[in-house]
Each structure stands twice: as structure tokens, then as C-alpha cells.
Design a protein around this motif. Structure first.
Motif, PDB file in Angstrom:
ATOM      1  N   THR A  94      -9.472  56.208   5.254  1.00  0.00           N
ATOM      2  CA  THR A  94      -9.616  56.057   3.809  1.00  0.00           C
ATOM      3  C   THR A  94      -8.381  55.367   3.254  1.00  0.00           C
ATOM      4  OG1 THR A  94     -10.706  58.212   3.842  1.00  0.00           O
ATOM      5  CG2 THR A  94     -10.205  57.292   1.697  1.00  0.00           C
ATOM      6  N   SER A  95      -8.574  54.492   2.300  1.00  0.00           N
ATOM      7  CA  SER A  95      -7.441  53.808   1.680  1.00  0.00           C
ATOM      8  C   SER A  95      -6.616  54.798   0.870  1.00  0.00           C
ATOM      9  CB  SER A  95      -7.928  52.686   0.762  1.00  0.00           C
ATOM     10  OG  SER A  95      -8.724  53.209  -0.288  1.00  0.00           O
ATOM     11  N   GLU A  96      -5.392  54.425   0.562  1.00  0.00           N
ATOM     12  CA  GLU A  96      -4.475  55.320  -0.140  1.00  0.00           C
ATOM     13  C   GLU A  96      -5.022  55.740  -1.498  1.00  0.00           C
ATOM     14  OE1 GLU A  96       0.226  55.414  -1.507  1.00  0.00           O
ATOM     15  OE2 GLU A  96      -0.469  53.930  -0.053  1.00  0.00           O
ATOM     16  N   THR A 100     -11.727  53.098  -0.750  1.00  0.00           N
ATOM     17  CA  THR A 100     -12.313  52.346   0.369  1.00  0.00           C
ATOM     18  C   THR A 100     -12.367  53.213   1.616  1.00  0.00           C
ATOM     19  OG1 THR A 100     -11.415  50.271  -0.517  1.00  0.00           O
ATOM     20  CG2 THR A 100     -12.163  50.265   1.767  1.00  0.00           C
ATOM     21  N   LYS A 173     -17.166  50.801  -0.618  1.00  0.00           N
ATOM     22  CA  LYS A 173     -16.278  50.632  -1.762  1.00  0.00           C
ATOM     23  C   LYS A 173     -16.750  51.552  -2.880  1.00  0.00           C
ATOM     24  CE  LYS A 173     -13.576  47.023  -0.581  1.00  0.00           C
ATOM     25  NZ  LYS A 173     -12.101  47.003  -0.685  1.00  0.00           N
TER      26      LYS A 173
END
Length: 551
Positions: A94-96, A100, A173
Motif C-alpha cells: 500500500t502506498s504511504e 494505491t 486507486k
């Protein structure tokens, strides 16, 4: 309402052959085959309406789909704890900012030998959001980019925030952080689908065993509608070595008495536990009663547009007039747990048990409001109604079965004993009538079961009572409640989310009641003592995990 339970039966087939031949040189050759045992799982659930994972929401459909298809992740139970395992995905990150999610697929194949590709997931999600599909699972994925716009008709499904940069990568997204997003992907609506197969069969896709390809532990060998479904081990499944069963036979069983007879005769190896049968079944010495947490229960729904129910104080008085201990003992033989909150004991908030943190808000309210008649009359007065008049409230009952009538009469006597109100009971002709009345808001008060959840987070049940939510059949609307839920949904801090959800639950139960919970269900089921590794993960509505089952 009880959840149908898995049953396992070992059908032994012994095959032995001995051949001998002689020659003039008196040479002999002996061959023998070792005795083999075929492991057969026999259970209820043999009447799916469809095996199309996008639209198959009925209990039997979901049960079968979860074992013949597989998504990015899979629920399992290990050492008594529910876990989310990698399945079609080997790993994910997972993005920060939490917006995403990237999943890396493992190399695995459909039952016809074609490789499962990232495009199969993209296609399934786009089909889910296609207005012509009418998939109820859309509600779980409105956090995807452009999801709401697609639902509103202002954008096309090709703009949904799901993409496949290559054959082995799926990217989601989001418009806001969703800490439990990986759990939602365990739902059948998120399983991959082959576009060529769906388009080949059109409206017949999922209607019979030959209109599908499979990527789960089993494949459908036989399907006789309204009778049975037979599954066999899928030799192309990526984790086939973990599957010990050779065959699964699912029977369509409408009558509980018939199911218990089958259980005792060895035709089923497990079925839902019921206090009525406990002594008889356990006396055979062949079965154990197993219990597992289950996020489900029973609650009353208030239609807040009913003049008599406009005041929160009237609704709270009705809530507190209900003796949950007596209801549980009388209606369910004490099998379940009286509910003094809405979120079930099985549920956590990012790892912390919600009920342990939140306590019992309705017990606290009962200690504060000891004079229910005064509370009720205050509510009438605030609504502009005469507090000295005897009003009538109609409770809508789902059907007129003996069990429903017993429950309804008990409700009626409890409320009339504690409040100066007359309760009328109105029985629906069947479940279709009941569903339509609720969807139209054509009721004053009713009680309803809540069976299972798709993921482990308080939002799954609290979001139901947001203003305008599809499940908000009582037309509940509270601006403060909406704001708190939205704040929690946009937070990634576990402690903040937990505290916000606790505050929201108090609002919708005590400060401005939307519903009145009655009992928390749990899963009780009789299981043959010969069965091993039969699991019932809490986050599999209508289904149990028998991928690992053996004897």
C-alpha cells in the motif's frame, strides 16, 4: 436464522486386485494395488441460483463459488484466529497515503489451462460496475476512483480505478484511505472472470457447470438444480497439495429434521447446532459441538418517519423495554448472547476488539433511564403528541411461522407490560413481501436478522445507517452521526477510528436510536469427531472453509 454448516463424510472405497500367471519356468508375477480411501465431504448447500461470482449472492451460491473460484486473498482460521492469506496474489503493498494498493499475482491457471491474468480482475471489476449487471457488491468498492461517478452515470466503467500495468500486476486507486481494503477483496464479487468465457455464454454464464472455468480448490463435476452439487479436486489449482478432499457433495436440504436424520445416519458429517437437537446428537458419541465467533445478530428497525417514532426518547424507551436475557432464553434456549451494543463481539477495529473497548452502551442507558414510562411520555410531548393518550404501534413480522409468531407475541407482551402503548402485529405473506415492504419503507417497526459481514471493521455495520444508505430501511438521518462516520472513514489512525466509531454507535443506539439490537449470533455446529481442520472463518458470510478439511 442459522447459517448452514459444513459436513464431512469419509466414503471408503477399497480396491484390490491380484493377478498371477505361470510359465513352464514356474515364473510368477504378482501385482497388487494398495488399498485407497477416497475422502468425500458431504454437506448442505446444494441449491445455488447461479455460480456467476458477480451476481451470486444467495447462501448456496456463495458457498460453492468460494470453493471453485478464488480471488487475490483468501480467509482462513488458524489457531482459532481469523487470518487473511495470499491466494491469487503472492504479495501486495500500500502506498504511504493509503490511496494505491498494488497486488502481484502468483503464476496460476484456470481449469482449462489458461493463465489467470491481471486483466481478468480488471474485467471482473468493470463488469461489477456495469449498470446492466446490477451487482450489489458495488457498495463495498465505492472508494475506488470514479466509482461514484460511474454509479451516477457520468463516467464509463473503463474509467474505474482498477488497472493492469502488466499480466502479473493489479493496481487499485482509491479516493480515500480504506484500511480494510484487502479484506473486501476476499468477497466473491472481487474474484477474477474471463471475458471470453462470460461473453461466450452471455446470459447463461454461471447457469450450469459447463459455462464456467475455475481457479479455486475444486471444480463442479455435477449440478442438479434444487437437488445437489458435486465438486471434485481441481488438479490445476496452484495450492492443490493442501487440498486433501477428493470430492465434495452438497445436498439441498430444506427441513432441519431431515438434516438431523441424515447426520445421525452418516449421510452428513456436520450441520448447524441447535439446542433442540443437542442432547440427541451428542448422545451418539460421534459428534462434537463446535462454536466459532460470527459477526451477526438480530435487531429491531425503527421507521423514524412514523409519527409515533419521531422522538428519539420514544425509540429509546422501546429499546430499553425489551428484556434481552428473556428473549435469548425463550426464543433461542440461551444459545446466543444478549446484545447491548450494535457491533458484534467478533469484530475488531484494526486489531482491537470493538466490544471490549466500547462496553455496553444499552446497559449504561438502562442504568440512567430507570423510569421508562416517563421517558416515553417526554418523547411524546416533544413530538407534539398527547402523553396521556394510548397510541398504537404496528410491528411488521417477516412471516407467520410458529417461531415468528412466538417471537412477535413475546415482543408485544414485553413492550405493553412496561409502556402505556398498544402493539399490533402484522405478518407478511412471504419473504418477498417482507423485503418489498422494507425497501419501500412501508412499516413502522420490524425486527430483522443480520447475517455475517464481508470484512472485519465496524464500518461494515455502522455505514448501513448513513443518510441515504441502501440498507437504511428506516430512513434514519443524523447529521452528527454522518460526520463522525465520514471522519473515521477518512482516518488511518487506529485509535482515532476506534474512538470515533464508539461515539457513533452511542448516537445511533442511545442518543438518537436507529435500531435496537437483540442478540448476537454465534456459530454452533455438530461435527463428526473424525473430521480434521474444519474451519469457519468469521468473515465468510454463508460459507465455510473446507479447502483444508480432511479425515
Amino acid at each position: 436464522m442459522k447459517k448452514k454448516m459444513i459436513s464431512i463424510l469419509l466414503a471408503a472405497a477399497m480396491v484390490m486386485s491380484l493377478a498371477a500367471c505361470g510359465s513352464s519356468e514356474k515364473e510368477t508375477e504378482e501385482t497388487s494395488s494398495e488399498a485407497s480411501e477416497e475422502q468425500v465431504l458431504r454437506l448442505s448447500g446444494g441449491n445455488p441460483e447461479t455460480l456467476d461470482s458477480i451476481i451470486g449472492t444467495g447462501g448456496d451460491s456463495v458457498t460453492v463459488i468460494r470453493e471453485v473460484q478464488e480471488g487475490l486473498v483468501r480467509f482462513n482460521k488458524k489457531d482459532g484466529q481469523d487470518v487473511l492469506e495470499p491466494a491469487g496474489a503472492e504479495s501486495w503493498e500500500t502506498s504511504e497515503d493509503g490511496l494505491t494498493w498494488t497486488f502481484k499475482l502468483r503464476e496460476h491457471y484456470w481449469s482449462d489451462g489458461e493463465q489467470v491474468k491481471a486483466a481478468d480482475y480488471v474485467y471482473a471489476f468493470q463488469r461489477m460496475f456495469d449498470p446492466d449487471t446490477a451487482c450489489s457488491g458495488v457498495q463495498f468498492f465505492l472508494s475506488l476512483e470514479n466509482a461514484q461517478e460511474i454509479v451516477d452515470g457520468t463516467k464509463g466503467v473503463e474509467e474505474l480505478g482498477v488497472s493492469a500495468p502488466d499480466d502479473m500486476t493489479v493496481v487499485f486507486k482509491l479516493t480515500k484511505p480504506v484500511t480494510y481494503f484487502d479484506m473486501i477483496l476476499g468477497s466473491p464479487v472481487a474474484f477474477p472472470q474471463r471475458q471470453d468465457i462470460v461473453e461466450k455464454y452471455g446470459d447463461s454464464y454461471g447457469a450450469d457447470k459447463d459455462s464456467l472455468v475455475y481457479n479455486g480448490p475444486f471444480v463442479v463435476e455435477e449440478w442438479v438444480p434444487a437437488n445437489k452439487v458435486v465438486l471434485v479436486k481441481n488438479d490445476t489449482y496452484w495450492d492443490k497439495d493442501s487440498v486433501k478432499l477428493d470430492k465434495v457433495e452438497l445436498f439441498h436440504i430444506e427441513d432441519e429434521t431431515a438434516a438431523m436424520t441424515m447426520l445421525k445416519n452418516g449421510e452428513l458429517d456436520a450441520y448447524s447446532g441447535n439446542a433442540q437437537w443437542e442432547e440427541e446428537i451428542l448422545a451418539t458419541g460421534d459428534f462434537e459441538l463446535q462454536e466459532a465467533p460470527f459477526p451477526a445478530g438480530m435487531r429491531d428497525i425503527f421507521n423514524v418517519e412514523t409519527p409515533l417514532l419521531k422522538s428519539p426518547k420514544v425509540r429509546l424507551a422501546l429499546t430499553l423495554a425489551k428484556d434481552r436475557e428473556e428473549l435469548n432464553d425463550t426464543l433461542f434456549d440461551g444459545y446466543y448472547e444478549p446484545a447491548y451494543g450494535w457491533i458484534m463481539p467478533a469484530m475488531t477495529c484494526q486489531g482491537q476488539n470493538f466490544r471490549e473497548a466500547a462496553g455496553d452502551p444499552l446497559k449504561d442507558a438502562a442504568a440512567e433511564y430507570t423510569d421508562l414510562v416517563a421517558l416515553y411520555k417526554e418523547g411524546l410531548q416533544e413530538s407534539g403528541l398527547d402523553p396521556e393518550e394510548q397510541y398504537t404501534l404496528t410491528i411488521l413480522i417477516g412471516d407467520s411461522s410458529a417461531g415468528s409468531q412466538t417471537a412477535a407475541e413475546l415482543y408485544k407482551s414485553m413492550i405493553e407490560e412496561k409502556l402505556p402503548i398498544t402493539i399490533e402485529l402484522e405478518y407478511c405473506t412471504d419473504n418477498t413481501d417482507f423485503m418489498q415492504r422494507r425497501s419501500e419503507g412501508n412499516f413502522e417497526m420490524t425486527f430483522l436478522h443480520m447475517n455475517g459481514a464481508e470484512y472485519d471493521d465496524p464500518s461494515v455495520f455502522l455505514n448501513m445507517y448513513l443518510t441515504g444508505a441502501a440498507a437504511n430501511e428506516g430512513h434514519y438521518s443524523n447529521e452528527k452521526y454522518d460526520e463522525i462516520i465520514m471522519q473515521a472513514e477518512n482516518s488511518t489512525d487506529p485509535e482515532e477510528r476506534l474512538n470515533l466509531f464508539i461515539e457513533a454507535e452511542k448516537i445511533m443506539l442511545v442518543e438518537d436510536p436507529a435500531i435496537s439490537p437483540t442478540v448476537y449470533w454465534n456459530q454452533n455446529f455438530f461435527v463428526s469427531k473424525n473430521v480434521k481442520n474444519l474451519t469457519a472463518p468469521a468473515w465468510i458470510p454463508f460459507g465455510f472453509e473446507y479447502k483444508y478439511a480432511e479425515k
